[in-house]
Design a protein around this motif. Structure first.
Motif, mmCIF file in Angstrom:
data_model
loop_
_atom_site.group_PDB
_atom_site.id
_atom_site.type_symbol
_atom_site.label_atom_id
_atom_site.label_comp_id
_atom_site.label_asym_id
_atom_site.label_seq_id
_atom_site.Cartn_x
_atom_site.Cartn_y
_atom_site.Cartn_z
ATOM 1 N N SER A 107 0.775 -1.238 0.000
ATOM 2 C CA SER A 107 0.000 0.000 0.000
ATOM 3 C C SER A 107 0.812 1.296 0.000
ATOM 4 O O SER A 107 0.254 2.359 -0.299
ATOM 5 N N VAL A 108 2.104 1.252 0.359
ATOM 6 C CA VAL A 108 2.923 2.461 0.342
ATOM 7 C C VAL A 108 4.271 2.152 -0.304
ATOM 8 O O VAL A 108 4.687 1.006 -0.376
ATOM 9 N N VAL A 109 4.937 3.183 -0.782
ATOM 10 C CA VAL A 109 6.274 3.018 -1.338
ATOM 11 C C VAL A 109 7.204 2.513 -0.232
ATOM 12 O O VAL A 109 7.156 3.030 0.892
ATOM 13 N N PRO A 110 8.040 1.523 -0.489
ATOM 14 C CA PRO A 110 8.960 1.032 0.547
ATOM 15 C C PRO A 110 9.838 2.150 1.097
ATOM 16 O O PRO A 110 10.236 3.069 0.372
ATOM 17 N N GLY A 111 10.141 2.074 2.390
ATOM 18 C CA GLY A 111 10.910 3.118 3.050
ATOM 19 C C GLY A 111 12.233 3.421 2.384
ATOM 20 O O GLY A 111 12.667 4.580 2.347
ATOM 21 N N LEU A 112 12.897 2.408 1.830
ATOM 22 C CA LEU A 112 14.193 2.620 1.191
ATOM 23 C C LEU A 112 14.092 3.445 -0.089
ATOM 24 O O LEU A 112 15.104 3.962 -0.577
ATOM 25 N N LEU A 113 12.873 3.584 -0.629
ATOM 26 C CA LEU A 113 12.698 4.311 -1.887
ATOM 27 C C LEU A 113 11.908 5.604 -1.724
ATOM 28 O O LEU A 113 11.609 6.276 -2.702
ATOM 29 N N GLN A 114 11.572 5.966 -0.510
ATOM 30 C CA GLN A 114 10.733 7.138 -0.286
ATOM 31 C C GLN A 114 11.522 8.440 -0.389
ATOM 32 O O GLN A 114 12.666 8.524 0.049
ATOM 33 N N THR A 115 10.893 9.466 -0.950
ATOM 34 C CA THR A 115 11.470 10.810 -0.901
ATOM 35 C C THR A 115 11.236 11.367 0.502
ATOM 36 O O THR A 115 10.337 10.901 1.221
ATOM 37 N N PRO A 116 11.994 12.385 0.913
ATOM 38 C CA PRO A 116 11.768 12.971 2.243
ATOM 39 C C PRO A 116 10.338 13.487 2.429
ATOM 40 O O PRO A 116 9.743 13.288 3.493
#
Length: 268
Positions: A107-116
């Motif tokens: 449901s969300v972009v993985p933390g390692l790929l998230q923008t700030p």
């Protein structure tokens, strides 16, 4: 780092504290213990600071070295059998050392790929008390993976919901999807999307990641209140097969890129 260990919180913290206590009791330096374990000094330091879990192999060696009557062997066995919720112990270290990472996200972009900006929006939507602190942790995890001399091979499969679930408004979402396209251009990264019409699949059980560390496969499953590191081979294999099955019905790399680009255009 060892000052943050809390033996009332985690059995792994008990183990870390006891390793250091026994080492000092026997008058050994970290370097000397590393030689006994046939590893490097930084590995001993990570174990004693709770950043790496003591393996069954190392536990057996310590029991023999210090004649502790299977103390460490039993502690590690109990700790592995107990989900104490202390998932972050070791996860960042495993990610930083991994040579391969596979991620399935529901449901969300993985933390390692998230923008700030996206990460801040996701953290703010939850019950995080200190968003700035958690954001700093997340960005440091990213740096440990992507900025090392030889980054890992990364395979990502995103559920279609990830692209259409807005966090932070249109500008934030456009920036996040642009980041996905940027990462997907890296030679060591592939990003695929499971389309809306894919049908039933085992990915509905929840997001997870698979990591290859020191030629060993481990896994991590996420949850709303806590995650869990999985070290037992049968359980890791179950998730590995699940990732392959999700991949069998996901769009390939090029169509996935087109899906991401098309969704970007909807955030105006």
């Amino acid at each position: 780092m060892s000052n943050s260990l809390d033996p009332d919180r985690s059995l792994w913290h008990v183990i870390a504290i006891e390793v250091r206590r026994q080492r000092e009791l026997h008058g050994l330096s970290e370097t000397a213990l590393a030689r006994a374990l046939d590893c490097n000094r930084s590995t001993v330091s990570r174990i004693e600071n709770g950043l790496r879990r003591l393996s069954a192999k190392y536990a057996a060696t310590l029991d023999e070295l210090w004649q502790t009557r299977l103390l460490f062997t039993r502690l590690v066995a109990f700790a592995n059998a107990t989900d104490d919720g202390d998932w972050f112990t070791g996860l960042k270290d495993y990610e930083a050392r991994a040579t391969r990472i596979k991620m399935w996200e529901l449901s969300v972009v993985p933390g390692l790929l998230q923008t700030p900006d996206y990460a801040r929006a996701v953290l703010s939507a939850g019950l995080v008390s200190d968003v700035d602190r958690e954001l700093e942790k997340r960005l440091s995890r990213q740096a440990a993976v992507f900025e090392k001399p030889k980054p890992p091979h990364i395979s990502v499969i995103l559920n279609w919901v990830v692209l259409e679930q807005p966090f932070g408004g249109p500008d934030v979402m456009r920036g996040q999807l642009a980041r996905l396209l940027e990462v997907a251009d890296l030679s060591n990264v592939s990003v695929r999307v499971l389309e809306k019409g894919a049908g039933d699949h085992m990915g509905v059980e929840g997001p997870f990641k698979l990591l290859t560390v020191d030629d060993r496969d481990i896994a991590y499953t996420d949850a709303p209140t806590r995650g869990r590191l999985i070290l037992e081979p049968p359980d890791v294999q179950y998730l590995s097969v699940g990732f392959d099955r999700i991949g069998d019905i996901a769009a390939t790399v090029r169509p996935s890129r087109a899906l991401i680009e098309g969704t970007m255009e909807t955030y105006q």
